[in-house]
Design an enzyme around this catalytic site. Structure first.
Site, PDB file in Angstrom:
ATOM      1  N   CYS A 126       0.880  -1.168   0.000  1.00  0.00           N
ATOM      2  CA  CYS A 126       0.000   0.000   0.000  1.00  0.00           C
ATOM      3  C   CYS A 126       0.916   1.216   0.000  1.00  0.00           C
ATOM      4  O   CYS A 126       2.140   1.067  -0.026  1.00  0.00           O
ATOM      5  CB  CYS A 126      -0.982  -0.004   1.176  1.00  0.00           C
TER       6      CYS A 126
HETATM    7  O1  5RP Z   1      -0.959   3.522   2.749  1.00  0.00           O
HETATM    8  C1  5RP Z   1      -2.112   3.200   2.764  1.00  0.00           C
HETATM    9  C2  5RP Z   1      -2.711   2.500   3.934  1.00  0.00           C
HETATM   10  O2  5RP Z   1      -1.759   2.240   4.920  1.00  0.00           O
HETATM   11  C3  5RP Z   1      -3.005   3.541   1.619  1.00  0.00           C
HETATM   12  O3  5RP Z   1      -2.380   3.168   0.448  1.00  0.00           O
HETATM   13  C4  5RP Z   1      -3.314   5.032   1.682  1.00  0.00           C
HETATM   14  O4  5RP Z   1      -4.109   5.251   2.820  1.00  0.00           O
HETATM   15  C5  5RP Z   1      -4.046   5.483   0.442  1.00  0.00           C
HETATM   16  O5  5RP Z   1      -5.299   4.896   0.399  1.00  0.00           O
HETATM   17  P1  5RP Z   1      -6.514   5.683  -0.272  1.00  0.00           P
HETATM   18  O6  5RP Z   1      -6.112   5.972  -1.691  1.00  0.00           O
HETATM   19  O7  5RP Z   1      -7.652   4.715  -0.170  1.00  0.00           O
HETATM   20  O8  5RP Z   1      -6.722   6.925   0.536  1.00  0.00           O
END
Ligand code: 5RP
Length: 151
Positions: free
Chosen positions: A65
């Protein structure tokens, strides 16, 4: 090896990861943003990849992520999984050696293409330590999978 790979974002480094694993001869099981019908929420796709390790459908997983934190947290909630967030090769080597980690968690933000190669080299070269104290630590973590803290 059969390797489950998840990412909540369709980032170039995540695509490179899949390609690099295939080039190394691994069978890749994509999850999340890496497949057209995947659920890209990090909590969902990281768990899905980790569950394949726990149920034996995959030998290892790589969960990604943006920060790497959510992916590692979700994967570590699956009993039998030892996920390690690795931001350099030394950490990846140590995760395999000392933690017998079976899931590699990566930050899409921090992992450049050259760093990705270094981390994968270290991860796949690393063997779990046979040292008694190291094994005790890993066994202790395995107990936690079953809600226990002692034999
Ligand atoms: O690093 C992350 C979680 O730990 C996610 O990738 C980050 O929060 C981005 O997610 P979104 O695009 O749904 O906001």
């Amino acid at each position: 090896m059969r390797i489950s790979v998840s990412s909540d974002m369709d980032e170039p480094v995540a695509r490179s990861l899949v390609a690099a694993l295939r080039e190394r001869g691994h069978e890749v099981h994509p999850h999340g943003a890496l497949r057209p019908d995947g659920d890209p929420q990090w909590a969902v796709c990281s768990e899905a990849a980790a569950r394949e390790v726990a149920d034996g459908t995959a030998d290892q997983a790589v969960v990604c992520c943006w920060t790497g934190t959510g992916a590692s947290i979700a994967a570590n909630k699956v009993p039998g999984v030892r996920a390690a967030l690795c931001t350099d090769a030394y950490t990846a080597d140590g995760a395999r050696r000392w933690n017998d980690a079976n899931v590699l968690a990566l930050s899409l933000r921090l992992t450049s293409e050259p760093l990705l190669t270094e981390i994968l080299d270290a991860w796949f070269a690393g063997e779990p330590s046979a040292d008694a104290e190291d094994r005790q630590n890993v066994d202790r973590v395995r107990l936690l999978d079953h809600g226990k803290t002692r034999m």
